[in-house]
Design an enzyme around this catalytic site. Structure first.
Site, PDB file in Angstrom:
ATOM      1  CB  THR A  51     -77.685 -23.987  53.326  1.00 13.75           C
ATOM      2  OG1 THR A  51     -76.808 -24.683  54.216  1.00 13.75           O
ATOM      3  CG2 THR A  51     -76.892 -23.453  52.149  1.00 13.75           C
ATOM      4  CB  SER A  80     -64.614 -32.763  63.945  1.00 14.30           C
ATOM      5  OG  SER A  80     -64.481 -33.887  64.760  1.00 14.30           O
ATOM      6  CE1 TYR A 106     -72.072 -35.029  67.375  1.00 14.29           C
ATOM      7  CE2 TYR A 106     -70.570 -35.202  69.220  1.00 14.29           C
ATOM      8  CZ  TYR A 106     -71.153 -34.446  68.216  1.00 14.29           C
ATOM      9  OH  TYR A 106     -70.812 -33.119  68.063  1.00 14.29           O
ATOM     10  CE  LYS A 119     -69.688 -33.709  64.995  1.00 13.99           C
ATOM     11  NZ  LYS A 119     -69.999 -32.718  63.948  1.00 13.99           N
ATOM     12  CB  VAL A 158     -70.657 -24.303  71.446  1.00 19.11           C
ATOM     13  CG1 VAL A 158     -70.892 -22.882  70.950  1.00 19.11           C
ATOM     14  CG2 VAL A 158     -69.267 -24.784  71.019  1.00 19.11           C
ATOM     15  CB  THR A 176     -75.665 -24.470  70.077  1.00 17.38           C
ATOM     16  OG1 THR A 176     -75.377 -25.841  70.381  1.00 17.38           O
ATOM     17  CG2 THR A 176     -74.365 -23.744  69.804  1.00 17.38           C
TER      18      THR A 176
HETATM   19  N1  NAP Z   1     -72.694 -27.234  70.826  1.00 15.04           N
HETATM   20  C1  NAP Z   1     -71.628 -27.952  71.144  1.00 15.04           C
HETATM   21  O1  NAP Z   1     -71.287 -28.101  72.340  1.00 15.04           O
HETATM   22  C2  NAP Z   1     -70.793 -28.575  70.046  1.00 15.04           C
HETATM   23  C3  NAP Z   1     -69.496 -29.001  70.375  1.00 15.04           C
HETATM   24  C4  NAP Z   1     -68.709 -29.582  69.383  1.00 15.04           C
HETATM   25  C5  NAP Z   1     -69.198 -29.703  68.100  1.00 15.04           C
HETATM   26  N2  NAP Z   1     -70.482 -29.284  67.802  1.00 15.04           N
HETATM   27  C6  NAP Z   1     -70.933 -29.447  66.419  1.00 15.04           C
HETATM   28  O2  NAP Z   1     -71.310 -28.175  65.928  1.00 15.04           O
HETATM   29  C7  NAP Z   1     -72.235 -28.346  64.849  1.00 15.04           C
HETATM   30  C8  NAP Z   1     -73.391 -27.358  65.018  1.00 15.04           C
HETATM   31  O3  NAP Z   1     -74.127 -27.702  66.171  1.00 15.04           O
HETATM   32  P1  NAP Z   1     -74.663 -26.610  67.204  1.00 15.04           P
HETATM   33  O4  NAP Z   1     -73.952 -26.827  68.473  1.00 15.04           O
HETATM   34  O5  NAP Z   1     -74.666 -25.262  66.589  1.00 15.04           O
HETATM   35  O6  NAP Z   1     -76.148 -27.138  67.446  1.00 15.04           O
HETATM   36  P2  NAP Z   1     -77.564 -26.659  66.896  1.00 15.04           P
HETATM   37  O7  NAP Z   1     -77.867 -25.290  67.411  1.00 15.04           O
HETATM   38  O8  NAP Z   1     -78.481 -27.765  67.236  1.00 15.04           O
HETATM   39  O9  NAP Z   1     -77.372 -26.564  65.319  1.00 15.04           O
HETATM   40  C9  NAP Z   1     -77.328 -27.705  64.507  1.00 15.04           C
HETATM   41  C10 NAP Z   1     -77.668 -27.302  63.104  1.00 15.04           C
HETATM   42  O10 NAP Z   1     -77.537 -28.435  62.246  1.00 15.04           O
HETATM   43  C11 NAP Z   1     -78.693 -28.490  61.424  1.00 15.04           C
HETATM   44  N3  NAP Z   1     -78.935 -29.820  60.889  1.00 15.04           N
HETATM   45  C12 NAP Z   1     -79.114 -30.996  61.535  1.00 15.04           C
HETATM   46  N4  NAP Z   1     -79.321 -31.993  60.656  1.00 15.04           N
HETATM   47  C13 NAP Z   1     -79.256 -31.427  59.414  1.00 15.04           C
HETATM   48  C14 NAP Z   1     -79.382 -31.907  58.092  1.00 15.04           C
HETATM   49  N5  NAP Z   1     -79.655 -33.202  57.843  1.00 15.04           N
HETATM   50  N6  NAP Z   1     -79.223 -31.041  57.052  1.00 15.04           N
HETATM   51  C15 NAP Z   1     -78.975 -29.728  57.283  1.00 15.04           C
HETATM   52  N7  NAP Z   1     -78.889 -29.194  58.515  1.00 15.04           N
HETATM   53  C16 NAP Z   1     -79.017 -30.044  59.563  1.00 15.04           C
HETATM   54  C17 NAP Z   1     -79.814 -28.008  62.330  1.00 15.04           C
HETATM   55  O11 NAP Z   1     -80.931 -27.669  61.539  1.00 15.04           O
HETATM   56  P3  NAP Z   1     -82.469 -27.848  62.005  1.00 15.04           P
HETATM   57  O12 NAP Z   1     -82.833 -26.549  62.673  1.00 15.04           O
HETATM   58  O13 NAP Z   1     -83.192 -28.090  60.732  1.00 15.04           O
HETATM   59  O14 NAP Z   1     -82.518 -29.023  62.950  1.00 15.04           O
HETATM   60  C18 NAP Z   1     -79.129 -26.820  62.968  1.00 15.04           C
HETATM   61  O15 NAP Z   1     -79.136 -25.729  62.089  1.00 15.04           O
HETATM   62  C19 NAP Z   1     -72.652 -29.813  64.865  1.00 15.04           C
HETATM   63  O16 NAP Z   1     -71.955 -30.494  63.836  1.00 15.04           O
HETATM   64  C20 NAP Z   1     -72.172 -30.307  66.231  1.00 15.04           C
HETATM   65  O17 NAP Z   1     -71.870 -31.674  66.215  1.00 15.04           O
HETATM   66  C21 NAP Z   1     -71.264 -28.710  68.751  1.00 15.04           C
END
Ligand code: NAP
Length: 301
Positions: free
Chosen positions: A47, A153, A167, A171, A201, A203
């Site tokens: 999704t 989280s 944030y 979480k 990570v 991303t």
């Molecule tokens: N990267 C890190 O260092 C890290 C560390 C710890 C935890 N996390 C967590 O990992 C998760 C994924 O993040 P990521 O690092 O993979 O970053 P990312 O590449 O920015 O991916 C975030 C995803 O969430 C989607 N999203 C945001 N708001 C949304 C909504 N209202 N409904 C549906 N989808 C939504 C985005 O979609 P769009 O393309 O539409 O914006 C994107 O697909 C997050 O919960 C983040 O807090 C990340």
């Protein structure tokens, strides 16, 4: 002992996975991994807010369903579950759900607006809560087949840093809420919960996904804690220090789901996360000892 997920979990060969936020990063990596398992019988519901961002997945496989889903919209969540049920018909089950959608609101807390803070908690917490609740309903009906709910989280769900108060709020809410709901389940339902706590990570998280509050003039000095942290994080990212690949997270979650053991309630991912969570708990134990005399109120502790 894990007080919540007490029985080993066995991933069915025809498991159905539902993942939120699959347009990029961790969600995309997990969806890509599960897509490789479809030929051996597993099914994927990927999704995203914009389904065109899922073009990396094949269009012609009935066991890969791409859906539009914005976790902040109750209507969108209901529609996604109903579309999935329609697509798979009497075969519709949910074995693993990964509540991954999220972004960080960063910056000075004093200047955060109502709108910014509500949007952040709506996405991180209420989005996860409404997806989880809907998933429990489906899993419960599968008579003991149960499943796993992975709520993504962060290290930030355990340890707090300056300049990210909302944030952390989102979480930490996910952490407490998940732990409580996990304890609400009847053991026979076999519904397992795993709170996933990655450190950095590679991303879009620090890129286009990141939202910023308006800088507050009182917090701009280079010696302010949030500015110092920003500098440290920027350097770390430039040097790739301790940063994981999104595929590392996907592999770890697949391992937890498929290894035939109890599902841990919490899963720090990455050496940084594991060490910082450990240090936090050790520090907390020291703090607890220091207040023992006051906390006990004259009773034996
Ligand atoms: N990267 C890190 O260092 C890290 C560390 C710890 C935890 N996390 C967590 O990992 C998760 C994924 O993040 P990521 O690092 O993979 O970053 P990312 O590449 O920015 O991916 C975030 C995803 O969430 C989607 N999203 C945001 N708001 C949304 C909504 N209202 N409904 C549906 N989808 C939504 C985005 O979609 P769009 O393309 O539409 O914006 C994107 O697909 C997050 O919960 C983040 O807090 C990340």
């Amino acid at each position: 002992m894990n007080p919540v997920n007490t029985k080993p979990y066995s991933l069915p060969p025809d498991a159905t996975w539902l993942i939120t936020g699959c347009s990029s990063g961790i969600g995309k990596a997990i969806a890509s991994l599960i897509a490789t398992k479809v030929s051996s019988g597993q099914r994927l519901i990927a999704t995203a807010r914009d389904p065109s961002s899922l073009s990396y997945l094949p269009d012609d496989n009935p066991n890969i369903l791409k859906l539009r889903l914005d976790v902040t919209s109750p209507k969108s969540v209901t529609a996604a579950f109903s579309d999935a049920a329609k697509h798979f018909g009497s075969n519709f089950r949910l074995d693993v759900i990964i509540n991954n959608a999220g972004y960080s609101l960063s910056g000075d807390t004093e200047s955060a607006t109502e709108d910014e803070t509500h949007k952040e908690t709506e996405t991180l917490f209420f989005g996860t809560a409404r997806m989880t609740t809907a998933a429990i309903g489906v899993m419960r009906q599968a008579a003991g087949r149960g499943g796993i709910i992975f709520n993504i989280s962060s290290l930030a769900g355990q340890c707090a840093f300056p300049g990210h108060a909302y944030y952390h709020a989102g979480k930490w809410a996910v952490e407490g809420w998940t732990e409580s709901v996990a304890k609400e389940m009847h053991p026979d339902w076999n519904i397992n919960f795993c709170i996933v706590e990655p450190s950095g990570v590679k991303t879009e998280f620090e890129g286009h996904s990141k939202a910023h509050t308006r800088p507050h003039p009182a917090y701009q000095g280079a010696d302010m804690p949030a500015r110092r942290l920003e500098m440290f994080v920027r350097k770390g990212i430039e040097m790739g220090m301790g940063m994981m690949e999104p595929s590392d997270i996907a592999d770890a979650l697949y391992k937890i789901a498929s290894r035939g053991e109890c599902v841990p309630l919490r899963l720090p991912l990455g050496a940084t996360a594991w060490k910082m969570v450990k240090a936090k708990h050790e520090g907390a134990l020291g703090e607890l000892e220091k207040v023992k005399g006051i906390s006990g109120m004259g009773q034996e502790l």
